[in-house]
Design an enzyme around this catalytic site. Structure first.
Site, PDB file in Angstrom:
ATOM      1  N   HIS A 321       0.822  -1.221   0.000  1.00 28.14           N
ATOM      2  CA  HIS A 321       0.000   0.000   0.000  1.00 28.14           C
ATOM      3  C   HIS A 321       0.853   1.267   0.000  1.00 28.14           C
ATOM      4  O   HIS A 321       0.365   2.322  -0.366  1.00 28.14           O
ATOM      5  CB  HIS A 321      -1.029  -0.028   1.155  1.00 28.14           C
ATOM      6  N   ASP A 383      -0.262  -7.458   1.863  1.00 28.62           N
ATOM      7  CA  ASP A 383       0.209  -6.072   1.722  1.00 28.62           C
ATOM      8  C   ASP A 383       1.742  -6.056   1.777  1.00 28.62           C
ATOM      9  O   ASP A 383       2.344  -5.639   2.770  1.00 28.62           O
ATOM     10  CB  ASP A 383      -0.407  -5.241   2.862  1.00 28.62           C
ATOM     11  N   SER A 477       4.416   2.326   7.993  1.00 20.06           N
ATOM     12  CA  SER A 477       4.060   1.244   7.069  1.00 20.06           C
ATOM     13  C   SER A 477       5.252   0.771   6.241  1.00 20.06           C
ATOM     14  O   SER A 477       6.084   1.575   5.830  1.00 20.06           O
ATOM     15  CB  SER A 477       2.968   1.712   6.116  1.00 20.06           C
TER      16      SER A 477
END
Ligand code: 4AZ
Length: 530
Positions: A321, A383, A477
């Protein structure tokens, strides 16, 4: 004794013996029916015809008996030999002509008998031999086969070199070389040289080097070299001695790998600055320089936007992502899902401070982006993504890759998560932050998120404390979740920061992408396997 031909006498048909050709270098010829009486009224022609350069020698047996006459030379039966312009004979009687060296390569033997007499005839053996060629000396480190005192016309010898040496003739190397003794008594070629096999300069080993065993850097037969890797950041794979010897065929050869070279693989997960118990974070806090040398900062528009981890020396593992336009939080209008351009961001290795320069930093460009084929932007399943660096990272105390995970870890295993993401006060930290948290039981995490209609799939790992507090957050992330493998002493990558409901809330756990599950894909894409 001659008996005149009369109507009463028995007429013997003349035997057919005029077409005898001998083309071999040795042979035996005798009168018809020898040692019984030869037929009458015959003219036998024996031809020995050999290549020019051979000299035929005849050797008559002692047993010799051709009708003769006491006064006249061989008037009835006789044997006559023609050798080129020379003639031998006629021979008859009981005295063997013995040995006749004709010095000719073509011999005609004519044997004539008249119509009377009972004589046993003759037998000879012949040999043909050419002039000798000069003595041949084997070359140094070589031999001559067959080994003889003399060699004559047509004799062939093979010159072979000893093990570790090759025949060198006119600049061409070969296994062996043949020379022939010619009719003029000269060899067809000169004896070649035996040249020692040369393995030449050893092939270059990336991130390694070769040292010679001999002080004068010999590369010839039986010389040795030792390959080593650039310690301490590269190690030899497979784990072999790296010793090679120049073999007889001129190839560098190792006892373990034969002609194959080892490789120098980056050392992973062994930081020079390791966590001491004192430095161990319990509440979360600033990381120490060089303790997470694998962490990568993904940087765009003058600020960090995601984290990543170095694997091998030219790949970054991050979250899918992070590289997806659609999920760019600041993007006001979500566009159709697309991957951001590799040239739109920078990867910084060796980084510590969030927004100030570090002496140790290395800026890299992305060469290509690979998003996990099962990545689902809507649910954050799989992801995980890989970024190929356009150049190799220079490994040092501040830049070192992380190892791959090797097994499923039990819940409550303590893991460390690092990143430059927002702190809960929504400020960027001064420098890299890290937290130490336990892995959450999968069922417990599922249950916690089920209340929010969010699905925790098997490719996700949860971590955090039930009461919250320590958690990854926006900007973290893609960053590493690592743990120390006590068996190997290496740090390994367990997960990459993926998502969560808020940051640090109680009964909410951070969600990470499971690296062990993605490992086959990671290895396939990157080729990294250390
Ligand atoms: C994010 O937005 C993010 N608390 C990352 C991790 C978590 C939440 C948000 C987990 O990048």
């Amino acid at each position: 004794m001659c008996v005149r031909f009369s109507a009463l006498s028995i007429v013997f048909p003349a035997v057919e013996c005029s077409d005898n050709l001998f083309a071999q270098r040795n042979g035996v010829i005798h009168s018809p029916d020898f040692p019984n009486s030869y037929p009458k009224s015959s003219d036998c022609l024996y031809r020995i015809e050999l290549e020019e350069g051979f000299f035929i020698t005849l050797q008559f047996e002692d047993s010799f008996d051709i009708e003769d006459h006491p006064e006249v030379t061989c008037p009835y039966d006789y044997i006559k030999i023609t050798a080129g312009v020379k003639e031998f004979g006629p021979f008859c009687g009981e005295r063997s002509p013995g040995r006749i060296e004709t010095r000719s390569n073509i011999i005609h033997i004519l044997f004539h008998s008249d119509n009377s007499g009972e004589n046993r005839g003759w037998k000879l053996s012949y040999t043909a031999i050419g002039d000798p060629c000069p003595l041949l000396e084997p070359p140094p480190n070589g031999r001559i086969d067959p080994s003889q005192a003399t060699y004559t016309f047509k004799d062939q010898v093979v010159i072979t070199c000893n093990t570790g040496y090759n025949v060198l003739k006119d600049g061409v190397e070969s296994e062996s070389f043949q020379v022939e003794c010619m009719k003029d008594g000269m060899w067809s070629n000169k004896v070649p040289v035996c040249q020692i096999a040369d393995c030449k300069a050893p092939p270059r080993l990336e991130h390694g080097f070769a040292t010679f065993s001999s002080p004068d850097n010999l590369t010839t037969f039986q010389s040795g070299i030792q390959y080593s890797c650039q310690q301490p950041f590269y190690q030899m794979m497979p784990n072999v001695s790296g010793t090679y010897t120049c073999n007889a065929k001129g190839f560098w050869q190792s006892p373990e790998l034969g002609r194959r070279l080892p490789t120098c693989q980056p050392v992973c997960g062994k930081p020079r600055f390791s966590r001491s118990l004192l430095a161990r974070i319990s509440r979360g806090g600033h990381a120490q320089r060089g303790m997470s040398p694998w962490i990568a900062m993904l940087h765009r528009n003058g600020r960090p936007f995601c984290g990543g981890s170095l694997i091998g020396n030219r790949w970054i593992v991050t979250a899918a992502h992070c590289l997806h336009e659609e999920l760019e939080l600041e993007d006001p209008v979500p566009r159709s899902s697309s991957i951001i351009s590799p040239s739109s961001f920078t990867i910084i290795l060796g980084k510590h401070r969030t927004q100030r320069r570090d002496d140790t930093e290395q800026h890299m460009q992305a060469g290509a982006i690979f998003v996990h084929p099962s990545y689902k932007p809507a649910t954050f399943e799989h992801d995980i993504a890989l970024v190929a660096l356009s150049e190799e990272a220079r490994l040092n105390d501040y830049v070192m890759p992380i190892c791959f995970p090797d097994s499923v870890l039990p819940k409550d295993t303590m893991v460390i998560v690092s990143g430059w993401g927002k702190q809960f006060l929504k400020r960027l930290p001064e420098a890299l932050m890290e937290i130490e948290i336990p892995l959450t039981d999968h069922a417990l995490c599922k249950e916690a998120y089920a209340k929010l209609q969010k699905v925790i799939t098997d490719d996700m790992i949860c971590a955090g404390e039930k009461q919250g507090g320590k958690d990854a957050c926006s900007g973290d992330s893609g960053g590493p979740m690592v743990t120390l493998n006590n068996r190997t002493g290496e740090w390994q990558l367990i997960g990459t920061v993926s998502w969560g409901d808020g940051c640090g809330l109680n009964d909410r756990y951070g969600v990470y992408s499971n690296v062990l599950l993605a490992l086959p894909w990671i290895k396939e894409v990157t080729g990294v396997d250390y």
